[in-house]
Scaffold this motif. Structure first.
Motif, PDB file in Angstrom:
ATOM      1  N   LEU A  21       0.829  -1.207   0.000  1.00  0.00           N
ATOM      2  CA  LEU A  21       0.000   0.000   0.000  1.00  0.00           C
ATOM      3  C   LEU A  21       0.863   1.257   0.000  1.00  0.00           C
ATOM      4  O   LEU A  21       0.659   2.163  -0.822  1.00  0.00           O
ATOM      5  N   PHE A  22       1.848   1.322   0.897  1.00  0.00           N
ATOM      6  CA  PHE A  22       2.704   2.510   0.969  1.00  0.00           C
ATOM      7  C   PHE A  22       3.578   2.638  -0.270  1.00  0.00           C
ATOM      8  O   PHE A  22       3.861   3.750  -0.725  1.00  0.00           O
ATOM      9  N   HIS A  23       4.015   1.505  -0.816  1.00  0.00           N
ATOM     10  CA  HIS A  23       4.824   1.557  -2.034  1.00  0.00           C
ATOM     11  C   HIS A  23       4.019   2.152  -3.190  1.00  0.00           C
ATOM     12  O   HIS A  23       4.529   2.964  -3.960  1.00  0.00           O
ATOM     13  N   PHE A  24       2.778   1.773  -3.299  1.00  0.00           N
ATOM     14  CA  PHE A  24       1.918   2.314  -4.353  1.00  0.00           C
ATOM     15  C   PHE A  24       1.699   3.808  -4.151  1.00  0.00           C
ATOM     16  O   PHE A  24       1.788   4.600  -5.100  1.00  0.00           O
ATOM     17  N   GLU A  25       1.404   4.217  -2.912  1.00  0.00           N
ATOM     18  CA  GLU A  25       1.149   5.628  -2.642  1.00  0.00           C
ATOM     19  C   GLU A  25       2.390   6.483  -2.904  1.00  0.00           C
ATOM     20  O   GLU A  25       2.301   7.562  -3.508  1.00  0.00           O
ATOM     21  N   TYR A  26       3.545   6.025  -2.474  1.00  0.00           N
ATOM     22  CA  TYR A  26       4.750   6.829  -2.645  1.00  0.00           C
ATOM     23  C   TYR A  26       5.284   6.764  -4.076  1.00  0.00           C
ATOM     24  O   TYR A  26       6.021   7.661  -4.499  1.00  0.00           O
ATOM     25  N   HIS A  27       4.941   5.734  -4.803  1.00  0.00           N
ATOM     26  CA  HIS A  27       5.274   5.728  -6.222  1.00  0.00           C
ATOM     27  C   HIS A  27       4.523   6.850  -6.940  1.00  0.00           C
ATOM     28  O   HIS A  27       5.082   7.521  -7.824  1.00  0.00           O
ATOM     29  N   ARG A 294      15.898   8.900  -2.978  1.00  0.00           N
ATOM     30  CA  ARG A 294      16.273   8.442  -1.641  1.00  0.00           C
ATOM     31  C   ARG A 294      15.221   8.832  -0.609  1.00  0.00           C
ATOM     32  O   ARG A 294      14.883   8.053   0.288  1.00  0.00           O
ATOM     33  N   LEU A 295      14.711  10.064  -0.731  1.00  0.00           N
ATOM     34  CA  LEU A 295      13.725  10.533   0.236  1.00  0.00           C
ATOM     35  C   LEU A 295      12.440   9.717   0.162  1.00  0.00           C
ATOM     36  O   LEU A 295      11.803   9.443   1.186  1.00  0.00           O
ATOM     37  N   ILE A 296      12.028   9.366  -1.041  1.00  0.00           N
ATOM     38  CA  ILE A 296      10.827   8.542  -1.203  1.00  0.00           C
ATOM     39  C   ILE A 296      11.011   7.211  -0.492  1.00  0.00           C
ATOM     40  O   ILE A 296      10.112   6.726   0.224  1.00  0.00           O
ATOM     41  N   ASP A 297      12.163   6.577  -0.657  1.00  0.00           N
ATOM     42  CA  ASP A 297      12.436   5.305   0.030  1.00  0.00           C
ATOM     43  C   ASP A 297      12.403   5.482   1.547  1.00  0.00           C
ATOM     44  O   ASP A 297      11.835   4.656   2.274  1.00  0.00           O
ATOM     45  N   GLU A 302       9.660   4.753   6.749  1.00  0.00           N
ATOM     46  CA  GLU A 302       9.228   5.312   8.025  1.00  0.00           C
ATOM     47  C   GLU A 302       7.721   5.158   8.214  1.00  0.00           C
ATOM     48  O   GLU A 302       7.252   4.803   9.306  1.00  0.00           O
ATOM     49  N   GLU A 303       6.955   5.442   7.159  1.00  0.00           N
ATOM     50  CA  GLU A 303       5.497   5.313   7.267  1.00  0.00           C
ATOM     51  C   GLU A 303       5.093   3.854   7.504  1.00  0.00           C
ATOM     52  O   GLU A 303       4.190   3.571   8.300  1.00  0.00           O
ATOM     53  N   PHE A 304       5.762   2.947   6.820  1.00  0.00           N
ATOM     54  CA  PHE A 304       5.453   1.521   7.008  1.00  0.00           C
ATOM     55  C   PHE A 304       5.760   1.071   8.431  1.00  0.00           C
ATOM     56  O   PHE A 304       4.950   0.393   9.076  1.00  0.00           O
TER      57      PHE A 304
END
Length: 339
Positions: A21-27, A294-297, A302-304
């Protein structure tokens, strides 16, 4: 926390779902950053034929807002202008006197993460004296620079490293709080009073020695010429071969002396620039478009972690006390801070 095998499988499944879920949102956020940074990126290898200024400004505003959201999610805190001014006023750990012209920038944003106390030993007096110092250091520092347009530099030379109108994004690591000014692209290295005395005092002493021992005849000859031209002396000065050789030798000695002192000054400044460059080389992690990857990762991780830990605490509390009302928001936030 101790869970059964079925509970562990359930938590593993939840962790996988949260990660996706977080990977999709941050992508999606990454694509927003990429699209809005196209016109701002000084490293881009493509050029747009038609560009509207209003659209570029809108993109910049969108990019900054989204970048600030990502930095907050990645647990970065903004470094205020007062803290930057304090860094400029504080003595650098690298023993350099630096100057930064804030007027060269339209906008400057500093964000730091992981402020920690550290200690180090600083050498002085050519290594004869060692002083232990305590200082604060940021694990990560992100900087956003918007440089003013070229008309701002019309009355003076553009500082090396600055591109008028460019937008720079930089990421550094392990930066002492007192050395934040080193991260500016227009930082100027200046001589400290100690360094000026270190060069100036020997120059004055050696200059006096040169004048009294090697330039005596030359100075007398020049004084005689000056007296004749000013009317203080009626008898003309005769220039024979010996006088010409003495004059040429004296002028060559004087020129060599000035060149030697100038070389000392330049070498000292080159040494300072090397010290500055060496530190920045090891501090620098990424630049421009590479920074927000890098910031996205970081933000995604952190959110996860926060979401999964919150779920794990709620799950564990529900298992241990099924008849209780559960954790409230304040209790849950306290538990997350204690992890």
């Amino acid at each position: 926390m101790s869970w059964t095998e079925d509970e562990q499988k359930a938590l593993t499944s939840i962790a996988s779902l949260l990660s996706d879920l977080f990977h999709f949102e941050y992508h999606r956020d990454l694509e927003t950053l990429k699209n809005t940074y196209v016109e701002l990126n000084p490293d881009r290898d493509t050029r747009q034929v038609f560009s509207a200024n209003t659209e570029a400004k809108d993109n910049q505003s969108t990019f900054i807002n989204k970048l600030e959201d990502i930095l907050t999610a990645a647990n970065y805190d903004e470094i205020s202008r007062a803290e930057l001014e304090q860094a400029l006023a504080s003595e650098s750990l690298v023993k350099l006197q630096l100057h930064v012209n804030f007027d060269d920038f339209e906008k400057v944003l500093f964000y730091g993460r992981g402020e920690q106390k550290r200690s180090a030993v600083i050498e002085s007096w050519f290594g004869l004296r060692k002083i232990p110092v305590n200082f604060k250091r940021y694990d990560r520092v992100v900087i956003f620079f918007q440089i003013k347009e070229s008309q701002h530099f019309s009355a003076r030379e553009i500082p090396q490293g600055l591109i008028p109108g460019a937008t720079l994004l930089k990421l550094f690591r392990n930066v002492p709080k007192a050395d934040l000014e080193m991260l500016f692209p227009n930082t100027e290295v200046r001589m400290r009073l100690f360094d000026k005395l270190l060069i100036g005092v020997p120059a004055v002493v050696s200059g006096g020695v040169v004048l009294t021992t090697k330039l005596g005849s030359t100075l007398l000859l020049i004084a005689a010429f000056a007296s004749f031209w000013l009317g203080f002396r009626n008898e003309p000065v005769v220039l024979d071969q010996t006088a010409l050789i003495a004059l040429a030798a004296g002028l060559a000695t004087l020129g060599g002396f000035f060149w030697k002192q100038f070389s000392k000054f330049k070498n000292r400044k080159i040494q300072f620039m090397k010290t500055l460059t060496d530190n920045l080389y090891f501090w620098n992690l990424d630049n421009n478009a590479g920074v927000f990857y890098r910031l996205i990762d970081d933000a995604e991780e952190e959110e996860f972690k926060e979401a999964f830990l919150a779920y794990a605490f709620l799950f564990n509390h529900a298992q241990q006390s099924k008849n209780s009302e559960g954790l409230n928001k304040q209790e849950l936030e306290l538990l997350l801070l204690l992890v």
